[in-house]
Design a protein around this motif. Structure first.
Motif, PDB file in Angstrom:
ATOM      1  N   LEU A  21      -4.087  -0.319  -6.161  1.00 24.46           N
ATOM      2  CA  LEU A  21      -2.800  -1.003  -6.013  1.00 24.46           C
ATOM      3  C   LEU A  21      -2.352  -1.416  -7.406  1.00 24.46           C
ATOM      4  N   LEU A  43      -9.168  -2.601   3.262  1.00 25.31           N
ATOM      5  CA  LEU A  43      -9.634  -1.305   2.770  1.00 25.31           C
ATOM      6  C   LEU A  43     -10.608  -1.480   1.618  1.00 25.31           C
ATOM      7  N   VAL A  44     -10.270  -2.351   0.667  1.00 20.26           N
ATOM      8  CA  VAL A  44     -11.133  -2.592  -0.478  1.00 20.26           C
ATOM      9  C   VAL A  44     -12.483  -3.160  -0.027  1.00 20.26           C
ATOM     10  N   ALA A  86      -8.103  -2.449   8.553  1.00 17.45           N
ATOM     11  CA  ALA A  86      -6.874  -2.132   7.831  1.00 17.45           C
ATOM     12  C   ALA A  86      -5.865  -1.485   8.771  1.00 17.45           C
ATOM     13  N   GLU A 143      -9.979  -9.843  -4.049  1.00 15.48           N
ATOM     14  CA  GLU A 143      -9.599  -9.325  -2.740  1.00 15.48           C
ATOM     15  C   GLU A 143     -10.075 -10.193  -1.581  1.00 15.48           C
ATOM     16  N   ARG A 190      -7.534 -11.670   1.133  1.00 12.79           N
ATOM     17  CA  ARG A 190      -7.641 -11.374   2.565  1.00 12.79           C
ATOM     18  C   ARG A 190      -7.545 -12.659   3.393  1.00 12.79           C
ATOM     19  N   PHE A 235       0.933  -4.734   4.984  1.00 14.34           N
ATOM     20  CA  PHE A 235       0.592  -3.771   3.938  1.00 14.34           C
ATOM     21  C   PHE A 235      -0.467  -4.341   2.994  1.00 14.34           C
ATOM     22  N   TYR A 236      -0.230  -5.539   2.476  1.00 13.26           N
ATOM     23  CA  TYR A 236      -1.181  -6.147   1.550  1.00 13.26           C
ATOM     24  C   TYR A 236      -2.501  -6.488   2.240  1.00 13.26           C
ATOM     25  N   MET A 293       0.018   4.984   6.092  1.00 17.30           N
ATOM     26  CA  MET A 293      -1.250   4.327   5.780  1.00 17.30           C
ATOM     27  C   MET A 293      -2.140   4.215   7.013  1.00 17.30           C
ATOM     28  N   TRP A 297      -8.632   4.294  -3.843  1.00  8.33           N
ATOM     29  CA  TRP A 297      -7.294   3.731  -3.693  1.00  8.33           C
ATOM     30  C   TRP A 297      -7.105   2.622  -4.725  1.00  8.33           C
ATOM     31  N   LEU A 353      -1.036   3.140  -4.840  1.00  6.79           N
ATOM     32  CA  LEU A 353       0.012   2.384  -4.163  1.00  6.79           C
ATOM     33  C   LEU A 353       0.753   1.593  -5.232  1.00  6.79           C
ATOM     34  N   TYR A 412      -4.587  -3.387   2.656  1.00  3.53           N
ATOM     35  CA  TYR A 412      -5.264  -2.990   1.415  1.00  3.53           C
ATOM     36  C   TYR A 412      -6.481  -3.872   1.148  1.00  3.53           C
TER      37      TYR A 412
END
Length: 402
Positions: free
Chosen positions: A390, A125-126, A133, A69, A73, A118-119, A162, A388, A214, A122
């Motif tokens: 994905l 968020l992680v 986010a 992640e 990012r 969107f990606y 979201m 959450w 998701l 996430y």
């Protein structure tokens, strides 16, 4: 003459279209995400600089699916910074007018900007940053609704929903307004051709669930040129066996998935209106310039004996118009993000805190499970907060061999 030479040189350079990078989509669909990531990384270093945002998006998407992640990012944020810059350089302005559309920097269509958001959301968020986010999602909402100076109805319910959930997670205000916007966006999209049930169970209770899945499902639309001058950028759906998902937790069914974003619809429309990337103006300019040039050259030949000076002027102007017509590339930019899903679906459940065994099955149009796409995961649901995940409709990623 010097000015004309400069313009001609710029036109010749501008006309060189930048091709779509050859992303190994077959490897992607086979679950070989490391191969796709490696290709994208190489393209970031050595590929056409005009395609940087495109390959960064593919790289970030693969990194996210592989569980890296932090790297995702960085890649997605770098792509977002390119895609969110509306200004173009002088050279790109020339390319847009005279040269091929694909001779300029790829910044993506609105649906691609929305998926980058969107990606990226996430990935934040992680990391434990729901506030960042939400900021990414708000940017995606803006990019989805505005194209240059034109504004359209924002109809991507996924981003609004979201954003509301992220607002709740970090204790901000305005979640209810985001949920209202999500319901309106979904209603509008379905009325204008988006797939999905009018009565959306996710949006009926948008705050529900401490386990959120998701689910990017299928393969997104392909972009291609059409028209006499290839001036139309059209989209077509691509075949993929998966159309929906269902999940069980500790052997208990927790329900089917629900569509919150239909990327085929999003690609083909702007605010519910069919928008095919028409470059008709350039096509008309090209054909009109050619026709006018031919007429003037014909007149020059007819006048060559009677009025040599006028004939020379007509020949110069006519020749210039024919040359401009030949240099003008009316073809639309058909570069696109080829590893996007056809839909993004969501499944939520209220479950007891603790560790659970999760099975996600992707199903075909008849509702039959696709064994090669089944994902078996372990999920830890916290005592407070939410879990959450994905989970794309891809085979489990191939192990990375060091």
């Amino acid at each position: 003459m010097r000015r004309a030479s400069t313009t001609l040189a710029a036109a010749l350079l501008a006309g060189c279209a930048v091709p779509q990078p050859k992303i190994p989509v077959d490897s992607y669909l086979g679950g070989d995400l490391a191969v796709v990531r490696s290709y994208a990384e190489q393209q970031v270093l050595d590929g056409a600089p005009e395609n940087l945002a495109l390959v960064l998006n593919v790289q970030g998407q693969c990194e996210l699916y592989l569980g890296d992640e932090d790297a995702a990012r960085r890649s997605l944020l770098r792509a977002a910074q390119i895609m969110g810059t509306w200004a173009t350089s002088g050279g790109e302005a020339t390319a847009a007018v005279v040269g091929s559309e694909s001779s300029k920097t790829y910044k993506g269509d609105p649906y691609e900007k929305a998926m980058n958001a969107f990606y990226l959301a996430y990935a934040y968020l992680v990391k434990g940053e729901p506030d960042n986010a939400r900021a990414a999602l708000k940017r995606g909402i803006l990019m989805d609704a505005e194209v240059g100076d034109e504004k359209y109805q924002a109809d991507n319910a996924l981003l609004f929903w979201m954003a509301g959930r992220m607002t709740q997670l970090y204790g901000g205000s305005g979640a209810a307004q985001f949920f209202d916007e999500a319901r309106e966006a979904h209603r509008f999209a379905v009325e204008h051709g988006s797939r999905g049930a009018p009565d959306n169970v996710i949006l009926e209770a948008p705050e529900r669930g401490n386990l959120v899945l998701l689910l990017p499902v299928g393969l997104g639309p392909a972009k291609f040129g059409d028209g006499a001058e290839n001036e139309l950028a059209r989209f077509r759906a691509q075949p993929h066996p998966a159309v929906a998902a269902q999940a069980s937790l500790d052997g208990v069914n927790i329900g089917p998935s629900t569509i919150l974003s239909d990327l085929v619809y999003q690609a083909k429309t702007r605010g519910g209106t069919a928008m095919e990337g028409i470059r008709a103006g350039k096509a008309v300019f090209k054909s009109a310039s050619r026709a006018a040039g031919v007429v003037l050259l014909d007149q020059a030949m007819r006048n060559s004996r009677r009025d040599r000076e006028q004939a020379q002027a007509q020949a110069v102007v006519g020749g210039a118009l024919v040359l401009i017509s030949a240099l003008t590339a009316a073809a639309a930019d058909v570069r696109y993000w080829p590893t996007l899903p056809a839909t993004v679906q969501v499944l939520v459940a209220d479950v007891a805190p603790g560790r659970h065994d999760l099975v996600v099955d992707f199903v075909d149009g008849s509702g039959a499970a696709l064994p090669g796409l089944q994902r078996r995961l372990t999920v830890d649901v916290p005592a407070t907060g939410e879990a959450w995940l994905l989970v794309p409709s891809l085979p489990p990623p191939s192990p990375v061999i060091e």
